[in-house]
Design a protein around this motif. Structure first.
Motif, short mmCIF file in Angstrom:
data_model
loop_
_atom_site.label_atom_id
_atom_site.label_comp_id
_atom_site.label_asym_id
_atom_site.label_seq_id
_atom_site.Cartn_x
_atom_site.Cartn_y
_atom_site.Cartn_z
N ASN A 1 -4.35 105.56 27.70
CA ASN A 1 -3.68 105.35 26.42
C ASN A 1 -2.30 104.72 26.62
OD1 ASN A 1 -5.85 106.65 24.97
ND2 ASN A 1 -5.06 108.58 25.76
N PHE A 2 -1.74 104.17 25.56
CA PHE A 2 -0.45 103.51 25.69
C PHE A 2 0.34 103.64 24.39
CE2 PHE A 2 -3.91 100.55 24.91
CZ PHE A 2 -3.50 99.79 23.83
N GLY A 3 1.66 103.38 24.49
CA GLY A 3 2.55 103.52 23.34
C GLY A 3 3.23 104.88 23.34
N SER B 1 -4.44 99.16 28.25
CA SER B 1 -3.82 98.00 27.60
C SER B 1 -4.13 96.69 28.32
CB SER B 1 -2.31 98.19 27.56
OG SER B 1 -1.66 96.98 27.20
N PRO B 2 -4.79 95.73 27.66
CA PRO B 2 -5.05 94.43 28.28
C PRO B 2 -3.77 93.70 28.65
CG PRO B 2 -6.40 94.70 26.32
CD PRO B 2 -5.40 95.82 26.32
N TYR B 3 -2.71 93.85 27.85
CA TYR B 3 -1.45 93.18 28.14
C TYR B 3 -0.87 93.66 29.46
CZ TYR B 3 -1.76 91.82 23.23
OH TYR B 3 -2.18 91.31 22.04
N MET B 4 -0.84 94.98 29.64
CA MET B 4 -0.27 95.53 30.86
C MET B 4 -1.11 95.17 32.08
SD MET B 4 0.67 99.49 31.78
CE MET B 4 -1.02 100.04 32.08
N PHE C 1 -2.81 92.43 37.21
CA PHE C 1 -3.79 91.59 37.93
C PHE C 1 -3.13 90.30 38.42
CE2 PHE C 1 -7.90 93.27 35.70
CZ PHE C 1 -7.68 94.51 36.26
N ARG C 2 -2.31 89.71 37.57
CA ARG C 2 -1.65 88.45 37.93
C ARG C 2 -0.69 88.67 39.10
NH1 ARG C 2 0.68 87.43 33.42
NH2 ARG C 2 -0.90 86.07 32.53
N GLN C 3 0.07 89.75 39.05
CA GLN C 3 1.07 89.99 40.08
C GLN C 3 0.46 90.37 41.43
OE1 GLN C 3 4.19 89.35 39.82
NE2 GLN C 3 4.32 88.98 37.63
#
Length: 276
Positions: A120-122, A220-223, A228-230
């Protein structure tokens, strides 16, 4: 100590709840670019107040509980903090953060990764006790100032966390296998099932095993896009090695080599011998 937390989601919000119980913490304030998160954090009592970014620099300890790219950007804006200020990031990858720390504040900075969280997030996801009895990895600690090391150790000890120490590049490779690859698999598993099964079938037949394996796909897809990119190179290596293991299982099932299938499963059982 007076503490400022940048990022008031699951990690930052949970940290605030835990820090409030420590007798050496006098004040906890927050900062978040999301206005709803700011309002939620205040209404939930996570922090005493919201402060501007520049005001954060007046605090003894600054926690960066935001995605990796946000950590890197924030560090560039914190080059003028006081000599005894301690900046602690909670990012899920470490090497790119460490290499991006401005030389002016390298002594101020402590690279940390608490190995905890939920899907979960937020601010509403914040949990009291999220950090208790969990592992925190401290990376390249020899490059942090003596005062900053002591502050970080004191806080994480008070939070009842188990401290481990390693180089940032070692951390990122290990995290790819233990954390990042499982998230990639969970997202892929969820998509595989949704592309084959109807909603009613999923609801009727999905038992505990599937729910457990797909739980991470709620993250969260944003997180996780950022993570993944980093950590792309380490993640790709981990996925390739996983594919190798899955292909081996597939081949043995295709060829009715059940002894080999059994052996692979027996080897996998040993993982939980380590946990136990």
């Amino acid at each position: 100590m007076n503490v400022a937390i940048i990022g008031l989601g699951l990690m930052g919000g949970s940290l605030a709840l835990s820090l409030k119980k420590l007798d050496f913490i006098d004040e906890i304030v927050g900062h978040d670019h999301n206005e709803k998160h700011q309002k939620d954090a205040i209404s939930l009592g996570l922090v005493k107040k919201i402060v501007s970014f520049n005001k954060l620099k007046d605090y003894d300890v600054i926690f960066l509980a935001i995605p990796v790219n946000g950590v890197i950007a924030a560090l560039q804006e914190l080059k003028d903090v006081k000599e005894n200020t301690t900046i602690i990031d909670l990012g899920s990858t470490k090497e790119k953060i460490v290499t991006a720390v401005p030389s002016e504040i390298r002594k101020n900075f402590v690279a940390a990764h608490p190995m905890t969280g939920t899907e979960n997030f937020g601010p509403h996801a914040a949990l009291e006790g999220l950090y208790e009895n969990k592992v925190v990895v401290l990376c390249d600690l020899e490059d942090s100032g003596i005062h900053q090391r002591e502050v970080a150790r004191k806080i994480f000890k008070a939070l009842k966390m188990k401290k481990y120490f390693m180089k940032s590049h070692e951390h990122d490779r290990h995290a790819a296998f233990i954390s990042h690859m499982p998230h990639a698999i969970s997202y892929s598993l969820a998509n595989t099932v949704m592309k084959q099964e109807k909603r009613d079938n999923i609801l009727a037949l999905a038992a505990g095993g599937f729910r457990s394996m797909s739980r991470l796909a709620k993250s969260s897809p944003y997180m996780w896009e950022d993570i993944f990119r980093q950590n792309k190179e380490n993640l790709l290596e981990a996925i390739e090695l996983f594919q190798k293991e899955l292909n081996s299982m597939k081949k043995n099932i295709q060829n009715d080599e059940w002894d080999k299938v059994h052996q692979e499963m027996a080897e996998a059982n040993k993982l939980h011998d380590i946990f136990d």
